[in-house]
Enzyme design. Structure first.
Site, mmCIF file in Angstrom:
data_model
loop_
_atom_site.group_PDB
_atom_site.id
_atom_site.type_symbol
_atom_site.label_atom_id
_atom_site.label_comp_id
_atom_site.label_asym_id
_atom_site.label_seq_id
_atom_site.Cartn_x
_atom_site.Cartn_y
_atom_site.Cartn_z
ATOM 1 N N SER A 35 0.833 -1.194 0.000
ATOM 2 C CA SER A 35 0.000 0.000 0.000
ATOM 3 C C SER A 35 0.875 1.254 0.000
ATOM 4 C CB SER A 35 -0.961 -0.042 1.185
ATOM 5 O OG SER A 35 -1.916 0.956 1.047
ATOM 6 N N ASP A 48 -8.402 -4.118 -6.172
ATOM 7 C CA ASP A 48 -8.053 -3.108 -5.173
ATOM 8 C C ASP A 48 -8.757 -1.790 -5.515
ATOM 9 O OD1 ASP A 48 -6.681 -1.282 -3.485
ATOM 10 O OD2 ASP A 48 -4.971 -2.631 -3.421
ATOM 11 N N HIS A 97 -7.932 -4.747 -1.581
ATOM 12 C CA HIS A 97 -6.779 -4.152 -0.892
ATOM 13 C C HIS A 97 -6.448 -4.867 0.418
ATOM 14 C CE1 HIS A 97 -4.022 -0.800 -0.208
ATOM 15 N NE2 HIS A 97 -4.421 -0.772 1.044
#
Ligand code: 4NP
Length: 584
Positions: free
Chosen positions: A445, A525, A557
């Site tokens: 991320s 995501d 995600h």
């Protein structure tokens, strides 16, 4: 270590369950665990000790339980990981899961449950709103033009926090009245950070830094008085936390708090320390003289504990031992500090692998968020890397939480600037301290974003990089994001600064990438979307760069299962085994 052995080690490590306590009601302790393969709700009668699994499919977010209800309220993703969720309820003693109130699929954030109603914020592609749900019914209370979310509700009152002044450097409280529809913004001093309000008997307990450091205060709605919380016991004041992980009211009016300091946390009730092992303690579920919590450290997987406030002792309620085959693989874990390029002191956790020498192959592991941190807390990523034969340095670069509001705000308007320097300095520290023979960078991320940027802008520092669910182009990401993440990007960049967003995008520096790069990205995501990454890949191809791409189908995600973790960590470790182990 040969690859089959690495895979075996990883398999054992990843199956080590996680536990996280979210409440105690109707005689049962309620917690989240992936012990059954996916993140699920479980409950347990502490006297009997038989765990009961309450949900089957992965749970997305959960409201802390209320002692006024035996139901747990939670959301489940209905979009193959895209984080569009619906609301569900299940009894703590088992039974059928059911829809709590029918809502359109939305991104929920901030669930405040008082046992009778749920107030929450949720985002769609076009906007963010505040909602009220009661058994079977859901209504929109108001549209929101700032990132704000409720944290607690009682009667007609809803309290929460957010950037209500639209200034990313301050956080205000809001007090919303359900009957009148009035929304009041509250701050003890303009520009201060005020967080996590909890309401009980018209008194709002919250954290504020309006007098300098972050402390707990009570704002009395009836008298309009604001007072600092002074506890009966001294332990809390002696510990003097830098920030609070979480805090709240016990039904009988006692105040509990989990304080943070130097990457660890401690729990307190009325200022008295709750006995616990060293590491990170989470939410405290209090019932009379008993306190339930989960706790872990970087080298000890999470367990659930029961503390007794009369005898001031604790016992393990749910044990969680690493399999014997992993004995000795996780080495020493310690907290350290180093200087960044501009002299800023940055702290980091170091976890040595028990199976390689020093200096040995080392990974700088960059956490996500970025308003988050690495604690002395179980991390399957960090432990997985150590067990597979890498030392890990996990810096809490500027912008991390846990080191005061001033430090957290250092990345506002400077995303990928000073924080990148801190990540690079962590790599340099790893070498100069004698830990690392060679250094790779890895993150997920925001950590994936940092990895791309580190490889492109600091190409000589790293032998390889692993970018999980990373960001490569802020401008394109902004166009693809929903209303919440557009606001989030605006906060990070201190306004919609298109030029800075371009300048801080890894795609601008793709030509600088020299080290082999492993990209792992969930197909669905919806926070860090895949599409821009495909353009980045085209450029890597044109440049004849060494890279691999793993798109994980039907995943979003957030890793919601042991399988998801495996699908991210396995390609990373297979890649590292080739490029960090064999290339000098
Ligand atoms: P995180 O993900 O590191 O998991 O919090 C992020 C996703 C999106 C953005 C930042 C971080 N963003 O700014 O869009």
């Amino acid at each position: 270590m040969e690859l089959p052995e690495v895979v075996k080690v990883l398999d054992l490590l990843i199956k080590t369950p996680t536990y996280s306590v979210i409440g105690y009601t109707h005689g049962r302790l309620v917690y989240l665990s992936n012990a059954g393969g996916v993140t699920s709700l479980w409950s347990l009668d502490p006297a009997r000790g038989e765990p009961l699994r309450l949900t089957k499919e992965p749970v997305h977010s959960v409201a802390y339980t209320s002692t006024r209800s035996k139901y747990v309220i939670y959301t489940k993703d209905v979009s193959k990981g895209r984080e569009l969720q619906k609301l569900f309820a299940v009894g703590v003693d088992g039974g059928e899961e059911r829809v709590y109130a029918d809502t359109p699929p939305m991104r929920f954030f901030g669930l405040a449950w008082d046992g009778e109603k749920l107030v929450f914020s949720a985002a769609t592609a076009s906007g963010i709103s505040l909602y009220l749900a009661r058994e079977g019914l859901c209504e929109k209370l108001m549209d929101l033009d700032a990132v704000m979310y409720p944290t607690s509700t009682e009667g007609d009152i809803v309290v929460g926090a957010g950037t209500l002044r639209k200034n990313p450097r301050s956080t205000e409280l809001f007090i919303y009245n359900i009957s009148t529809g009035e929304l009041r913004v509250y701050t003890p001093r303009e520009g201060s950070a005020n967080k996590n309000p909890a309401v009980r008997d018209c008194k709002i307990l919250f954290e504020s830094n309006f007098e300098g450091s972050s402390k707990l205060y009570i704002y009395d709605l009836n008298s309009d008085f604001l007072t600092e919380v002074r506890f009966r016991y001294r332990d809390y004041h002696t510990y003097s936390p830098v920030e609070h992980l979480i805090f709240g009211w016990v039904d009988d009016g006692r105040v509990w708090a989990v304080g943070k300091k130097n990457g660890r946390t401690k729990g307190f009730i009325e200022g008295r320390e709750v006995p616990s092992p060293t590491g990170t303690v989470g939410y405290l579920a209090v019932s009379g003289d008993r306190v339930y919590y989960s706790a872990s450290s970087l080298t000890t997987p999470p367990k659930v504990y029961e503390a007794d406030l009369k005898s001031m002792t604790y016992r393990v309620l749910i044990d969680n031992l690493l399999p014997e085959e992993l004995d000795g693989r996780l080495g020493r874990a310690y907290f350290t500090t180093y200087q960044s390029s501009d002299g800023l002191e940055v702290s980091a956790f170091v976890v040595e692998s028990g199976v390689v020498r020093k200096p040995g192959p080392t990974i700088v592991y960059v956490h996500g968020g970025p308003w988050s941190e690495v604690y002395d807390q179980w991390s399957v990523m960090i432990a997985g890397l150590c067990a597979a034969g890498y030392h890990v340095v996990a810096p809490n670069f500027r912008g991390s939480t846990g080191y005061g509001e001033k430090y957290r705000l250092l990345n506002v308007g400077d995303v990928g600037g000073g924080d990148l320097e801190d990540v690079a300095a962590a790599g340099e520290w790893a070498r100069s301290s004698g830990l690392a023979s060679k250094v790779a960078v890895m993150g997920y991320s925001y950590g994936g974003y940092m990895t791309y940027l580190a490889l492109g802008r600091k190409p000589d520092l790293w032998v390889a990089g692993v970018a999980g669910a990373g960001i490569v182009d802020w401008n394109e990401l902004y166009e693809l994001s929903d209303a919440l993440f557009r606001k989030f990007i605006e906060e990070l960049f201190d306004g919609l600064n298109r030029e800075l967003m371009r300048e801080r995008s890894p795609i601008e520096y793709v030509d600088g990438v020299k080290a082999p790069l492993c990209i792992v990205h969930p197909q669905n995501d919806s926070r860090t979307l895949l599409k821009p990454v495909l353009r980045y890949i085209e450029k890597l191809l044109e440049n004849k760069a060494t890279f691999e791409l793993h798109v994980i189908p039907d995943m979003g995600h957030v890793m919601r299962s042991i399988d998801d973790v495996f699908r991210v960590l396995l390609p990373a470790v297979v890649f590292l085994n080739k490029y960090v182990r064999e290339v000098s």
